[in-house]
Design an enzyme around this catalytic site. Structure first.
Site, PDB file in Angstrom:
ATOM      1  N   ARG A 127     -13.717  -1.901  17.797  1.00  0.00           N
ATOM      2  CA  ARG A 127     -13.937  -1.556  17.158  1.00  0.00           C
ATOM      3  C   ARG A 127     -12.830   0.243  17.393  1.00  0.00           C
ATOM      4  O   ARG A 127     -12.452   0.648  17.134  1.00  0.00           O
ATOM      5  CB  ARG A 127     -15.358  -0.433  18.214  1.00  0.00           C
TER       6      ARG A 127
ATOM      7  N   HIS B 137      -4.685  -1.188 -12.322  1.00  0.00           N
ATOM      8  CA  HIS B 137      -5.600  -0.461 -12.173  1.00  0.00           C
ATOM      9  C   HIS B 137      -5.309   0.981 -12.550  1.00  0.00           C
ATOM     10  O   HIS B 137      -5.486   2.123 -13.378  1.00  0.00           O
ATOM     11  CB  HIS B 137      -5.496  -0.116 -10.862  1.00  0.00           C
TER      12      HIS B 137
ATOM     13  N   GLU C 294       0.638   6.478 -10.160  1.00  0.00           N
ATOM     14  CA  GLU C 294       0.305   7.331  -8.818  1.00  0.00           C
ATOM     15  C   GLU C 294       1.133   8.244  -8.485  1.00  0.00           C
ATOM     16  O   GLU C 294       0.460   8.835  -8.600  1.00  0.00           O
ATOM     17  CB  GLU C 294      -0.284   6.329  -8.075  1.00  0.00           C
TER      18      GLU C 294
ATOM     19  N   LYS D  98      -7.762   5.616   4.435  1.00  0.00           N
ATOM     20  CA  LYS D  98      -9.013   4.846   3.544  1.00  0.00           C
ATOM     21  C   LYS D  98      -9.080   3.079   4.018  1.00  0.00           C
ATOM     22  O   LYS D  98      -7.634   2.669   3.232  1.00  0.00           O
ATOM     23  CB  LYS D  98      -9.055   5.144   2.169  1.00  0.00           C
TER      24      LYS D  98
ATOM     25  N   HIS E 144     -11.683   3.609 -14.074  1.00  0.00           N
ATOM     26  CA  HIS E 144     -12.263   3.127 -13.431  1.00  0.00           C
ATOM     27  C   HIS E 144     -13.187   2.296 -14.739  1.00  0.00           C
ATOM     28  O   HIS E 144     -13.483   0.750 -15.014  1.00  0.00           O
ATOM     29  CB  HIS E 144     -13.124   3.333 -12.127  1.00  0.00           C
TER      30      HIS E 144
ATOM     31  N   HIS F  65      -8.871   8.968 -12.901  1.00  0.00           N
ATOM     32  CA  HIS F  65     -10.128   7.221 -12.176  1.00  0.00           C
ATOM     33  C   HIS F  65     -11.300   6.793 -12.415  1.00  0.00           C
ATOM     34  O   HIS F  65     -11.952   5.840 -12.746  1.00  0.00           O
ATOM     35  CB  HIS F  65     -10.004   7.232 -10.580  1.00  0.00           C
TER      36      HIS F  65
ATOM     37  N   ASN G  65      -8.824  11.269  -7.222  1.00  0.00           N
ATOM     38  CA  ASN G  65      -9.101  10.522  -7.914  1.00  0.00           C
ATOM     39  C   ASN G  65      -8.839  11.543 -10.074  1.00  0.00           C
ATOM     40  O   ASN G  65      -9.948  10.422 -10.499  1.00  0.00           O
ATOM     41  CB  ASN G  65     -10.467  11.046  -8.053  1.00  0.00           C
TER      42      ASN G  65
ATOM     43  N   LYS H  70       0.313  13.630  -0.711  1.00  0.00           N
ATOM     44  CA  LYS H  70      -0.705  13.334  -0.481  1.00  0.00           C
ATOM     45  C   LYS H  70      -0.862  13.499   0.817  1.00  0.00           C
ATOM     46  O   LYS H  70      -2.214  13.534   1.900  1.00  0.00           O
ATOM     47  CB  LYS H  70      -0.879  11.573  -0.842  1.00  0.00           C
TER      48      LYS H  70
ATOM     49  N   GLU I  51     -12.794  13.442   2.853  1.00  0.00           N
ATOM     50  CA  GLU I  51     -12.472  13.782   1.308  1.00  0.00           C
ATOM     51  C   GLU I  51     -14.363  14.712   1.646  1.00  0.00           C
ATOM     52  O   GLU I  51     -14.854  14.121   0.326  1.00  0.00           O
ATOM     53  CB  GLU I  51     -13.058  12.869   0.975  1.00  0.00           C
TER      54      GLU I  51
ATOM     55  N   ARG J  34      -9.419  16.105  -1.085  1.00  0.00           N
ATOM     56  CA  ARG J  34      -9.330  14.802  -1.359  1.00  0.00           C
ATOM     57  C   ARG J  34      -9.867  14.360  -2.273  1.00  0.00           C
ATOM     58  O   ARG J  34      -9.083  13.218  -2.964  1.00  0.00           O
ATOM     59  CB  ARG J  34      -9.422  14.470  -0.405  1.00  0.00           C
TER      60      ARG J  34
HETATM   61  P1  NAD Z   1      -1.975  -5.603  -5.077  1.00  0.00           P
HETATM   62  O1  NAD Z   1      -2.293  -5.707  -3.265  1.00  0.00           O
HETATM   63  O2  NAD Z   1      -3.212  -6.406  -5.802  1.00  0.00           O
HETATM   64  O3  NAD Z   1      -0.347  -6.229  -5.417  1.00  0.00           O
HETATM   65  C1  NAD Z   1      -0.316  -6.568  -6.506  1.00  0.00           C
HETATM   66  C2  NAD Z   1       0.768  -7.816  -7.447  1.00  0.00           C
HETATM   67  O4  NAD Z   1       1.879  -7.832  -6.697  1.00  0.00           O
HETATM   68  C3  NAD Z   1      -0.806  -8.448  -5.935  1.00  0.00           C
HETATM   69  O5  NAD Z   1      -0.265 -10.247  -6.888  1.00  0.00           O
HETATM   70  C4  NAD Z   1       0.476  -9.353  -4.931  1.00  0.00           C
HETATM   71  O6  NAD Z   1       0.644 -10.437  -4.522  1.00  0.00           O
HETATM   72  C5  NAD Z   1       2.476  -8.815  -5.702  1.00  0.00           C
HETATM   73  N1  NAD Z   1       3.127  -8.016  -4.951  1.00  0.00           N
HETATM   74  C6  NAD Z   1       2.922  -7.156  -3.723  1.00  0.00           C
HETATM   75  N2  NAD Z   1       3.840  -7.150  -3.704  1.00  0.00           N
HETATM   76  C7  NAD Z   1       5.092  -7.874  -4.119  1.00  0.00           C
HETATM   77  C8  NAD Z   1       6.358  -7.826  -3.718  1.00  0.00           C
HETATM   78  N3  NAD Z   1       7.259  -7.307  -3.500  1.00  0.00           N
HETATM   79  N4  NAD Z   1       7.693  -8.714  -4.960  1.00  0.00           N
HETATM   80  C9  NAD Z   1       6.234  -9.425  -5.283  1.00  0.00           C
HETATM   81  N5  NAD Z   1       5.160  -9.295  -5.284  1.00  0.00           N
HETATM   82  C10 NAD Z   1       4.405  -8.491  -4.860  1.00  0.00           C
HETATM   83  O7  NAD Z   1      -1.976  -4.577  -6.156  1.00  0.00           O
HETATM   84  P2  NAD Z   1      -2.118  -2.920  -5.602  1.00  0.00           P
HETATM   85  O8  NAD Z   1      -1.742  -2.338  -6.953  1.00  0.00           O
HETATM   86  O9  NAD Z   1      -0.476  -2.329  -4.488  1.00  0.00           O
HETATM   87  O10 NAD Z   1      -3.022  -2.413  -4.679  1.00  0.00           O
HETATM   88  C11 NAD Z   1      -4.077  -2.071  -5.297  1.00  0.00           C
HETATM   89  C12 NAD Z   1      -5.535  -2.307  -4.100  1.00  0.00           C
HETATM   90  O11 NAD Z   1      -5.128  -0.820  -3.594  1.00  0.00           O
HETATM   91  C13 NAD Z   1      -6.787  -2.223  -4.647  1.00  0.00           C
HETATM   92  O12 NAD Z   1      -7.636  -2.370  -4.428  1.00  0.00           O
HETATM   93  C14 NAD Z   1      -7.414  -0.892  -5.050  1.00  0.00           C
HETATM   94  O13 NAD Z   1      -8.495  -0.466  -4.510  1.00  0.00           O
HETATM   95  C15 NAD Z   1      -5.910  -0.629  -3.632  1.00  0.00           C
HETATM   96  N6  NAD Z   1      -5.992   0.940  -3.066  1.00  0.00           N
HETATM   97  C16 NAD Z   1      -6.626   1.764  -1.746  1.00  0.00           C
HETATM   98  C17 NAD Z   1      -6.203   3.238  -1.283  1.00  0.00           C
HETATM   99  C18 NAD Z   1      -6.482   3.642  -0.306  1.00  0.00           C
HETATM  100  O14 NAD Z   1      -6.718   5.186  -0.589  1.00  0.00           O
HETATM  101  N7  NAD Z   1      -6.788   2.511   0.153  1.00  0.00           N
HETATM  102  C19 NAD Z   1      -6.011   3.574  -2.819  1.00  0.00           C
HETATM  103  C20 NAD Z   1      -5.159   3.315  -3.812  1.00  0.00           C
HETATM  104  C21 NAD Z   1      -6.059   1.793  -4.318  1.00  0.00           C
HETATM  105 MG    MG Z   2      -6.257   5.153  -7.909  1.00  0.00          MG
END
Ligand code: NAD
Ligand code: MG
Length: 364
Positions: free
Chosen positions: A123, A267, A187, A145, A254, A250, A247, A229, A239, A243
């Protein structure tokens, strides 16, 4: 440790407050981050791209602890419930107790899944974010999140679960592909566009340096976005209101990502084009001026982000996807729009015909 420039930002949430450290070489600064570990058990969650690059350096800091790693295959498709189950099994195998800690080493995919795993085990146990993409440093690692995707849609399952610390070693960005880097910049620009006009002007003045990945500029940009942020999250953790402004771009974004089957646009690229469409719609609704739209378009272009809807996209299909994205009332949408740079706003009851007109214009 050779930190060229570093910053610390506190996310203020009472007893759940935590620091965000930003700087080069932090992965090797074991003394600093070991302080955030309370127990003896650690599960490092990463993926098969990032672990070969950075896991060994991290693991040198885990001496004397009982730890193991769980590695995902690379990509959004692996942010699944099934993998959370396997990560929980790894915690069980480790014999993890309530004071165990999950460390997320990777981008947002790893961070979201690791955080959700930590939220579920007994938990809720501690977790530490070690983001390795620009997007995860400025966005997903901060704010608590966590979650995974279902076949029915992205991020449908999750929990609010704040990390104990965020360690953003910007040295890890050296290996990040250019396109991923730019997607992260979208972002950063988004934060300024929503609520920080002086930061927007600073980004305009430093666009060249950011594109070149000048380190001092980059640390400042990451820190400013994280500070922004953190403020929003501190005021509205779950949110209920403000918050949602995060978006901006977005709902359009999306729809663009989905229409491109998640292969045409990253993204951040979807968000870049999406913000511009939101600006155009705001302009059409008389909320903002063409000059603000132009400044946004130019800033996005100056860091090489896309500003056009890819060719072949159908406006009616995009609108249909936007309807699905949020719970809207029939015939109208609830969107994040703006009154100009630094002034985003939640607008309900947006007429679909106005949205369609903007989409038609953008796909001509
Ligand atoms: P990702 O985690 O897929 O990373 C992007 C790519 O870069 C991947 O292929 C990864 O393996 C590679 N990579 C990562 N670090 C690296 C490094 N240092 N050197 C070389 N390659 C590297 O994508 P992202 O853009 O980091 O994150 C997207 C995700 O985040 C989505 O699932 C989205 O829903 C989520 N997200 C969550 C929140 C939140 O508030 N929780 C906010 C925004 C996005
Ligand atoms: Mg985003």
């Amino acid at each position: 440790m050779s930190t060229v420039t570093s910053e610390t930002i506190d996310v203020t949430l009472g007893e759940r407050s935590y620091p965000v450290w930003i700087g080069r070489g932090l992965l090797d600064d074991h003394i600093r981050w070991r302080g955030a570990l309370r127990g003896r058990h650690v599960l490092v969650i990463s993926n098969h791209t990032v672990a070969p690059l950075y896991l060994e350096r991290l693991s040198r800091g885990l001496d004397g602890l009982k730890w193991s790693s769980f590695l995902l295959d690379d990509g959004e498709a692996h942010k699944t419930f099934a993998n959370v189950g396997l990560a929980l099994d790894a915690l069980a195998t480790l014999g993890a107790t309530r004071d165990a800690c999950v460390i997320a080493l990777g981008g947002g995919v790893v961070g979201d899944l690791a955080g959700f795993t930590a939220a579920c085990w007994m938990r809720g146990i501690d977790f530490i974010q070690m983001p390795t993409t620009l997007l995860s440093m400025v966005d997903s690692s901060v704010g608590g999140k966590t979650g995974v995707n279902l076949p029915a849609g992205k991020n449908l399952v999750g929990a609010f679960h704040q990390p104990r610390a965020v360690i953003a070693d910007i040295g890890t960005l050296d290996s990040l592909p250019e396109r991923e880097y730019r997607a992260g910049l979208a972002e950063v620009i988004k934060g300024a566009a929503i609520g920080d006009a002086p930061f927007f002007a600073w980004l305009e003045a430093h666009a060249d340096a950011l594109r070149r990945r000048d380190e001092t500029t980059l640390v400042q940009a990451i820190a400013t976005k994280v500070r922004y942020k953190a403020g929003v999250v501190a005021r509205d953790e779950t949110e209920q209101g403000e918050r949602a402004l995060l978006n901006l771009g977005h709902t359009f974004g999306h729809a663009l990502e989905t229409a491109g089957h998640y292969t045409t646009l990253l993204h951040g690229e979807g968000v870049a084009v999406g913000m511009l469409l939101a600006a155009r719609l705001s302009e059409r609704l008389g909320m903002s001026t063409p000059a603000d739209t132009t400044r946004l378009e130019q800033l996005l272009q100056s860091v090489n982000l896309p500003t056009r809807v890819p060719s072949g996209f159908d406006p009616d299909q995009l609108l249909a996807l936007m309807r699905l994205d949020k719970k809207n009332t029939a015939g109208t949408l609830r969107l994040i729009l703006w009154r100009g740079i630094g002034h985003a706003e939640i607008v309900s009851g947006v007429n679909e015909n106005d949205v369609l007109a903007v989409l038609r214009d953008a796909t001509k």
